[in-house]
Design a protein around this motif. Structure first.
Motif, short mmCIF file in Angstrom:
data_model
loop_
_atom_site.label_atom_id
_atom_site.label_comp_id
_atom_site.label_asym_id
_atom_site.label_seq_id
_atom_site.Cartn_x
_atom_site.Cartn_y
_atom_site.Cartn_z
N UNK A 1 0.80 -1.32 0.02
CA UNK A 1 0.11 0.08 0.04
C UNK A 1 0.86 1.31 0.07
N UNK A 2 1.98 1.13 0.72
CA UNK A 2 2.76 2.33 0.89
C UNK A 2 3.48 2.67 -0.69
N UNK A 3 3.79 1.70 -1.48
CA UNK A 3 4.35 1.77 -2.73
C UNK A 3 3.36 2.27 -4.04
N UNK A 4 2.18 1.87 -3.86
CA UNK A 4 1.44 2.00 -5.14
C UNK A 4 0.23 2.77 -4.79
N UNK A 5 -0.20 3.35 -3.66
CA UNK A 5 -1.39 4.03 -3.23
C UNK A 5 -1.26 5.53 -3.78
N UNK A 6 -2.00 5.76 -4.56
CA UNK A 6 -2.25 7.45 -5.04
C UNK A 6 -2.88 8.21 -3.90
N UNK A 7 -3.55 7.48 -2.71
CA UNK A 7 -4.04 8.34 -1.70
C UNK A 7 -3.00 8.52 -0.40
N UNK A 8 -1.69 8.06 -0.72
CA UNK A 8 -0.52 8.33 -0.02
C UNK A 8 0.30 9.27 -0.25
N UNK A 9 0.44 10.41 0.22
CA UNK A 9 0.92 11.60 -0.33
C UNK A 9 2.37 11.31 -0.50
N UNK A 10 3.06 10.19 0.25
CA UNK A 10 4.32 9.93 0.50
C UNK A 10 4.65 8.59 -0.34
N UNK A 11 3.80 8.25 -1.29
CA UNK A 11 4.04 7.02 -1.96
C UNK A 11 4.68 7.29 -3.04
N UNK A 12 5.83 6.37 -3.67
CA UNK A 12 6.43 6.58 -5.00
C UNK A 12 5.58 7.10 -6.21
N UNK A 13 4.45 6.50 -6.21
CA UNK A 13 3.56 6.58 -7.23
C UNK A 13 2.98 8.17 -7.28
N UNK A 14 2.74 8.51 -6.09
CA UNK A 14 2.23 9.78 -6.04
C UNK A 14 3.50 10.77 -6.11
N UNK A 15 4.78 10.45 -6.00
CA UNK A 15 5.87 11.38 -6.40
C UNK A 15 6.01 11.37 -8.02
N UNK A 16 5.74 10.39 -8.38
CA UNK A 16 5.94 10.04 -9.98
C UNK A 16 4.72 11.07 -10.41
N UNK A 17 3.47 10.89 -10.17
CA UNK A 17 2.49 11.70 -10.49
C UNK A 17 2.60 13.20 -10.42
#
Length: 336
Positions: A59-75
């Motif tokens: 969840x920490x790695x792929x969640x768009x709802x987590x502001x600290x996730x790598x996916x959020x950073x990528x976005x």
């Protein structure tokens, strides 16, 4: 929203230690990815702490709802080196997009947001120019991972949302972790997506219930449609009958967005159940079936080795005696 599978178990798991030596049936219950997680596994070791740790990591790695996730950073446009989990989510999504002709694509994220099914819950129909602008950023085929692990995007505005495979990916990763730790028999169910290995506590294939596509006053109803016996596979169901937006009394849009048109899909499929070699693939292809419609989805299943599908479409109940028609690929299990 994913249709819910309910495991039919007539024997209590915790009572199955007798006759198994040091290996006994154990259970895990929790929450992950915003939904319930139910796991049964036979092992000589309690692996619940490992399950919890892996679920938190996914969840920490792929969640768009987590502001600290790598996916959020990528976005946000930041440079991101893919972790093992993020790489596997990316690669599975790219495979699914290729299998389905782009009907399921994780870069549909901006469109999901536009239609109010992501972090934004605004209930307004986006303008045509907004949809066209978002569509220009969509396409995982235009994205890649470099040799040093950096994820490159089709455009700076391309955004990822792995929601279409998130629960299936988690179910697959947990089952694989259990297997690495000597587990040969397990059932991992996360929000209705299921990963199965070996046998159930009775020593037979796992018996699963597939829900009918019904809703009762906005409350999910788990009315049985049929049951199937399966093992060593992943299974997922997708449908628009539970997750939708009402913009007016005569304007209802389901949550599945077509990556080609940029709009919520309107096909003849009420729900799609997919059996595949792993739960991540099953999860993504179930979404693809909703986008494609029944004829194209059945043709896709014929092309893909190890993939079987069941589609539920609407009928005139006055003419047929049933509100649904069920169509399956040739190898789909016979209902029990």
């Amino acid at each position: 929203m994913k249709g819910v599978f309910k495991l039919i178990m007539t024997i209590c798991v915790v009572a199955m230690a007798a006759g198994c030596g040091s290996r006994q049936w154990r259970s895990y219950r929790g929450l992950t990815c915003g939904t319930a997680c139910n796991i049964s596994y036979r092992s000589g070791t309690d692996l619940n702490d490992s399950i919890t740790s892996l679920l938190v990591l996914i969840e920490r790695e792929i969640s768009v709802f987590d502001t600290l996730s790598p996916v959020t950073a990528l976005n946000r446009g930041e440079s991101v080196i893919a972790s093992d989990i993020l790489r596997r989510a990316f690669e599975a999504s790219k495979d699914i997009a290729a299998m389905s002709g782009g009907a399921c694509d994780p870069t549909v994220g901006p469109l999901v947001e536009l239609w109010g099914f992501g972090r934004s819950k605004e209930r307004s129909i986006p303008a045509d120019n907004e949809i066209e602008a978002a569509l220009a950023t969509v396409g995982i085929a235009g994205c890649s991972i470099t040799s040093d692990g950096v994820i490159t995007k089709k455009s700076q505005l391309t955004q990822f949302n792995f929601g279409a495979i998130g629960k299936g990916l988690a179910a697959r990763e947990i089952a694989q972790m259990l297997h690495r730790n000597g587990v040969t028999d397990c059932m991992v169910e996360i929000g209705g997506d299921v990963s199965l290995l070996g046998r159930n506590p009775r020593g037979t294939e796992w018996l699963l219930q597939i829900d009918a596509p019904v809703e009762n006053d906005s409350i999910p109803s788990h009315m049985e449609l049929l049951r199937i016996a399966v093992t060593d596979c992943g299974i997922a169901t997708s449908g628009n009958y539970r997750n939708y937006r009402d913009y007016s009394p005569d304007q209802r849009y389901g949550h599945t967005i077509n990556p080609v048109t940029g709009r919520p899909v309107k096909t003849d499929v009420l729900s799609a159940t997919v059996i595949a070699p792993d739960a991540a693939i099953a999860d993504g292809l179930a979404t693809a079936c909703m986008v494609m419609g029944s004829s194209e989805a059945l043709a896709m299943a014929d092309r893909l080795e190890g993939v079987e599908i069941m589609l539920v479409t609407a009928t005139d109940s006055l003419m047929t005696g049933s509100p649904w028609h069920i169509a399956t690929s040739p190898g789909f299990p016979i209902p029990r």
